[in-house]
Design a protein around this motif. Structure first.
Motif, PDB file in Angstrom:
ATOM      1  N   LEU A  32       1.387  -0.980   0.522  1.00 10.97           N
ATOM      2  CA  LEU A  32      -0.304  -0.115   0.257  1.00 10.97           C
ATOM      3  C   LEU A  32       0.927   1.283  -0.163  1.00 10.97           C
ATOM      4  CD1 LEU A  32      -2.471   0.965   0.079  1.00 10.97           C
ATOM      5  CD2 LEU A  32      -2.489   1.012   2.185  1.00 10.97           C
ATOM      6  N   THR A  33       2.178   0.832   1.039  1.00  5.40           N
ATOM      7  CA  THR A  33       2.982   2.363   1.210  1.00  5.40           C
ATOM      8  C   THR A  33       3.491   2.414  -1.106  1.00  5.40           C
ATOM      9  OG1 THR A  33       3.391   2.193   2.630  1.00  5.40           O
ATOM     10  CG2 THR A  33       4.939   3.436   2.582  1.00  5.40           C
ATOM     11  N   ILE A  34       3.697   1.273  -1.072  1.00  5.92           N
ATOM     12  CA  ILE A  34       4.399   1.409  -3.287  1.00  5.92           C
ATOM     13  C   ILE A  34       3.492   2.470  -3.259  1.00  5.92           C
ATOM     14  CG2 ILE A  34       5.526   0.382  -4.583  1.00  5.92           C
ATOM     15  CD1 ILE A  34       6.572  -1.634  -2.437  1.00  5.92           C
ATOM     16  N   GLY A  35       2.104   1.471  -3.292  1.00  2.31           N
ATOM     17  CA  GLY A  35       1.770   2.257  -4.536  1.00  2.31           C
ATOM     18  C   GLY A  35       0.991   3.887  -4.097  1.00  2.31           C
ATOM     19  N   SER A  36       1.065   4.174  -2.406  1.00  6.54           N
ATOM     20  CA  SER A  36       0.479   5.296  -2.295  1.00  6.54           C
ATOM     21  C   SER A  36       2.001   6.563  -3.109  1.00  6.54           C
ATOM     22  CB  SER A  36       0.734   5.786  -0.437  1.00  6.54           C
ATOM     23  OG  SER A  36      -0.630   4.703  -0.093  1.00  6.54           O
ATOM     24  N   ILE A  37       2.892   6.365  -2.665  1.00  5.44           N
ATOM     25  CA  ILE A  37       4.241   6.689  -3.083  1.00  5.44           C
ATOM     26  C   ILE A  37       3.882   7.335  -5.015  1.00  5.44           C
ATOM     27  CG2 ILE A  37       6.703   7.027  -3.774  1.00  5.44           C
ATOM     28  CD1 ILE A  37       6.118   5.420  -0.704  1.00  5.44           C
ATOM     29  N   ALA A  38       3.856   5.800  -5.542  1.00  4.67           N
ATOM     30  CA  ALA A  38       3.475   5.835  -7.444  1.00  4.67           C
ATOM     31  C   ALA A  38       2.214   6.777  -7.331  1.00  4.67           C
ATOM     32  CB  ALA A  38       3.242   4.254  -7.963  1.00  4.67           C
ATOM     33  N   GLY A  39       1.114   6.671  -6.832  1.00  2.94           N
ATOM     34  CA  GLY A  39       0.500   7.706  -7.153  1.00  2.94           C
ATOM     35  C   GLY A  39       0.790   9.197  -6.516  1.00  2.94           C
ATOM     36  N   ILE A  40       1.294   9.379  -5.604  1.00  2.18           N
ATOM     37  CA  ILE A  40       1.597  10.963  -5.092  1.00  2.18           C
ATOM     38  C   ILE A  40       2.617  11.024  -6.046  1.00  2.18           C
ATOM     39  CG2 ILE A  40       3.247  12.264  -3.630  1.00  2.18           C
ATOM     40  CD1 ILE A  40       1.217  10.116  -1.153  1.00  2.18           C
ATOM     41  N   ALA A  41       3.586  10.345  -6.981  1.00  8.34           N
ATOM     42  CA  ALA A  41       4.867  10.545  -7.717  1.00  8.34           C
ATOM     43  C   ALA A  41       3.701  11.160  -9.037  1.00  8.34           C
ATOM     44  CB  ALA A  41       5.460   9.817  -8.504  1.00  8.34           C
ATOM     45  N   ALA A  42       2.919  10.588  -9.176  1.00  4.25           N
ATOM     46  CA  ALA A  42       1.683  10.221 -10.633  1.00  4.25           C
ATOM     47  C   ALA A  42       1.418  11.895 -10.596  1.00  4.25           C
ATOM     48  CB  ALA A  42       0.790   9.146 -10.960  1.00  4.25           C
ATOM     49  N   PHE A  43       0.629  11.944  -9.615  1.00  3.60           N
ATOM     50  CA  PHE A  43       0.106  13.687  -9.119  1.00  3.60           C
ATOM     51  C   PHE A  43       1.285  14.715  -9.334  1.00  3.60           C
ATOM     52  CE2 PHE A  43      -0.366  16.719  -6.458  1.00  3.60           C
ATOM     53  CZ  PHE A  43      -1.680  17.547  -6.580  1.00  3.60           C
ATOM     54  N   LEU A  44       2.044  14.676  -8.659  1.00  6.09           N
ATOM     55  CA  LEU A  44       3.569  15.581  -9.506  1.00  6.09           C
ATOM     56  C   LEU A  44       4.056  15.391 -10.087  1.00  6.09           C
ATOM     57  CD1 LEU A  44       5.329  14.887  -5.476  1.00  6.09           C
ATOM     58  CD2 LEU A  44       4.079  16.501  -5.984  1.00  6.09           C
ATOM     59  N   ILE A  45       3.744  15.039 -10.791  1.00  3.91           N
ATOM     60  CA  ILE A  45       4.850  14.367 -12.650  1.00  3.91           C
ATOM     61  C   ILE A  45       3.573  15.817 -13.177  1.00  3.91           C
ATOM     62  CG2 ILE A  45       4.468  13.630 -14.936  1.00  3.91           C
ATOM     63  CD1 ILE A  45       6.341  11.332 -12.876  1.00  3.91           C
ATOM     64  N   GLY A  46       1.842  15.393 -13.075  1.00  4.90           N
ATOM     65  CA  GLY A  46       1.121  16.043 -13.263  1.00  4.90           C
ATOM     66  C   GLY A  46       1.068  17.282 -13.238  1.00  4.90           C
ATOM     67  N   VAL A  47       1.710  17.660 -12.449  1.00  2.00           N
ATOM     68  CA  VAL A  47       1.756  19.006 -11.192  1.00  2.00           C
ATOM     69  C   VAL A  47       2.203  19.891 -12.207  1.00  2.00           C
ATOM     70  CG1 VAL A  47       2.259  20.216 -10.055  1.00  2.00           C
ATOM     71  CG2 VAL A  47       0.164  18.764  -9.691  1.00  2.00           C
ATOM     72  N   VAL A  48       3.745  18.772 -11.750  1.00  2.00           N
ATOM     73  CA  VAL A  48       5.382  19.644 -12.561  1.00  2.00           C
ATOM     74  C   VAL A  48       5.181  20.090 -13.466  1.00  2.00           C
ATOM     75  CG1 VAL A  48       7.918  19.538 -12.117  1.00  2.00           C
ATOM     76  CG2 VAL A  48       5.305  19.289 -10.144  1.00  2.00           C
ATOM     77  N   VAL A  49       4.765  18.767 -14.326  1.00  2.00           N
ATOM     78  CA  VAL A  49       5.353  18.405 -15.684  1.00  2.00           C
ATOM     79  C   VAL A  49       4.053  18.754 -17.156  1.00  2.00           C
ATOM     80  CG1 VAL A  49       6.345  17.421 -18.016  1.00  2.00           C
ATOM     81  CG2 VAL A  49       7.426  17.288 -14.995  1.00  2.00           C
ATOM     82  N   MET A  50       2.924  17.786 -16.609  1.00  2.00           N
ATOM     83  CA  MET A  50       1.960  17.492 -17.786  1.00  2.00           C
ATOM     84  C   MET A  50       1.771  19.333 -17.781  1.00  2.00           C
ATOM     85  SD  MET A  50       2.679  14.971 -18.416  1.00  2.00           S
ATOM     86  CE  MET A  50       0.616  13.869 -19.421  1.00  2.00           C
ATOM     87  N   GLY A  51       1.148  19.370 -16.962  1.00  2.00           N
ATOM     88  CA  GLY A  51       0.500  20.944 -16.561  1.00  2.00           C
ATOM     89  C   GLY A  51       0.511  21.841 -17.325  1.00  2.00           C
ATOM     90  N   PRO A  52       1.995  22.278 -17.348  1.00  2.00           N
ATOM     91  CA  PRO A  52       2.635  23.490 -17.781  1.00  2.00           C
ATOM     92  C   PRO A  52       2.569  22.910 -18.872  1.00  2.00           C
ATOM     93  CG  PRO A  52       3.737  22.870 -15.553  1.00  2.00           C
ATOM     94  CD  PRO A  52       2.526  22.355 -15.472  1.00  2.00           C
ATOM     95  N   THR A  53       3.071  22.015 -19.558  1.00  2.00           N
ATOM     96  CA  THR A  53       3.380  21.604 -21.100  1.00  2.00           C
ATOM     97  C   THR A  53       1.733  21.790 -21.693  1.00  2.00           C
ATOM     98  OG1 THR A  53       4.733  20.437 -19.751  1.00  2.00           O
ATOM     99  CG2 THR A  53       3.758  19.887 -22.605  1.00  2.00           C
ATOM    100  N   THR A  54       0.845  20.972 -20.472  1.00  2.00           N
ATOM    101  CA  THR A  54      -0.454  21.468 -21.550  1.00  2.00           C
ATOM    102  C   THR A  54      -0.983  22.808 -21.864  1.00  2.00           C
ATOM    103  OG1 THR A  54      -1.421  20.080 -20.691  1.00  2.00           O
ATOM    104  CG2 THR A  54      -2.722  20.771 -21.790  1.00  2.00           C
ATOM    105  N   LYS A  55      -0.531  23.773 -20.722  1.00  2.00           N
ATOM    106  CA  LYS A  55      -1.046  25.012 -20.599  1.00  2.00           C
ATOM    107  C   LYS A  55      -0.030  25.588 -22.135  1.00  2.00           C
ATOM    108  CE  LYS A  55      -3.348  25.995 -17.384  1.00  2.00           C
ATOM    109  NZ  LYS A  55      -4.990  25.344 -17.984  1.00  2.00           N
ATOM    110  N   ARG A  56       1.226  25.550 -21.716  1.00  2.00           N
ATOM    111  CA  ARG A  56       1.970  26.315 -23.536  1.00  2.00           C
ATOM    112  C   ARG A  56       1.423  25.554 -24.671  1.00  2.00           C
ATOM    113  NH1 ARG A  56       3.905  29.695 -25.454  1.00  2.00           N
ATOM    114  NH2 ARG A  56       5.738  29.483 -26.555  1.00  2.00           N
ATOM    115  N   MET A  57       0.441  24.238 -24.642  1.00  2.00           N
ATOM    116  CA  MET A  57       0.278  23.688 -26.390  1.00  2.00           C
ATOM    117  C   MET A  57      -0.943  24.522 -26.365  1.00  2.00           C
ATOM    118  SD  MET A  57       1.233  19.614 -26.327  1.00  2.00           S
ATOM    119  CE  MET A  57       0.181  19.360 -25.106  1.00  2.00           C
ATOM    120  N   GLU A  58      -1.202  24.444 -25.184  1.00  2.00           N
ATOM    121  CA  GLU A  58      -2.770  26.056 -25.625  1.00  2.00           C
ATOM    122  C   GLU A  58      -2.386  26.779 -26.339  1.00  2.00           C
ATOM    123  OE1 GLU A  58      -4.987  26.017 -22.406  1.00  2.00           O
ATOM    124  OE2 GLU A  58      -5.315  24.094 -22.041  1.00  2.00           O
TER     125      GLU A  58
END
Length: 170
Positions: free
Chosen positions: A93-119
C-alpha cells in the motif's frame, strides 16, 4: 460505520477511476491516433482542449484522488501503527501510495505546464494564422514531452492502482 472513511473512499475510488481511465484512454488510444493522422491529428488536440473540459477534469480528478488517498493512508497509520508499514500489505500500500503521489506530482510539475504551453501555441496560431517554424518545432517538442511523461504517469498510476487493489490480500 465511519462516515468520514466511507466518503473519502468514495471520492478516492471514483476520482481515481476517472483519472486512470482517462489516462489510459489518452495515452493508449488518443495520442497514437493523433500521431498516426499527422496534420489532421495535430488539429484534433487543440479542439479537445478548446471544446471539452479535459484539461480541467484531469487535474481535479488527480487532486481529489491524491488528497483522499493521503487522508485515508494517514487514517490507517493513525489507527494501526507505524509498524504496520513494514508488513507485506503495508509495504504494498505504501509503494502504491508513493507511486500515486509521484504520478500526481508529474502531472502538476510537467503535464500541466506542458498542456498550458500547447494551449497558448494553439491560441496564437488561431489568432495569427499558421504557426511559425519555431512554434511548430516547440509544439512537436511539447507533444513528445507530453507523450513521454504521460506514459510515465500512467505506469505510476497503474502501479498505484495495483497496490491499492492487492494490499489488503497480501
Amino acid at each position: 460505520m465511519d462516515l468520514y472513511v466511507v466518503l473519502l473512499r468514495l471520492v478516492h475510488i471514483f476520482a481515481g477511476m476517472f483519472w486512470v481511465g482517462a489516462g489510459v484512454f489518452m495515452i493508449g488510444f488518443v495520442l497514437p491516433t493523433v500521431r498516426a493522422l499527422g496534420t489532421d491529428g495535430r488539429a484534433f488536440m487543440p479542439g479537445l482542449v478548446k471544446y471539452t473540459r479535459y484539461t480541467l477534469a484531469m487535474p481535479v480528478a488527480s487532486l481529489l484522488t491524491t488528497l483522499a488517498g493521503v487522508l485515508l493512508y494517514l487514517r490507517i497509520v493513525e489507527r494501526v501503527s507505524t509498524a504496520w508499514i513494514t508488513t507485506p500489505g503495508g509495504l504494498v500500500l505504501t509503494i502504491g501510495s508513493i507511486a500515486g503521489i509521484a504520478a500526481f506530482l508529474i502531472g502538476v510539475v510537467v503535464m500541466g505546464p506542458t498542456t498550458k504551453r500547447m494551449e497558448m501555441l494553439a491560441q496564437e496560431a488561431e489568432k495569427h494564422g499558421p504557426p511559425s517554424a519555431e512554434q511548430t518545432a516547440e509544439l512537436r517538442k511539447l507533444q513528445v514531452r507530453y507523450g513521454r511523461m504521460g506514459i510515465y504517469t500512467l505506469v505510476l498510476m497503474l502501479i498505484s492502482l495495483a497496490g491499492m487493489a492487492i494490499a489488503r490480500y497480501i
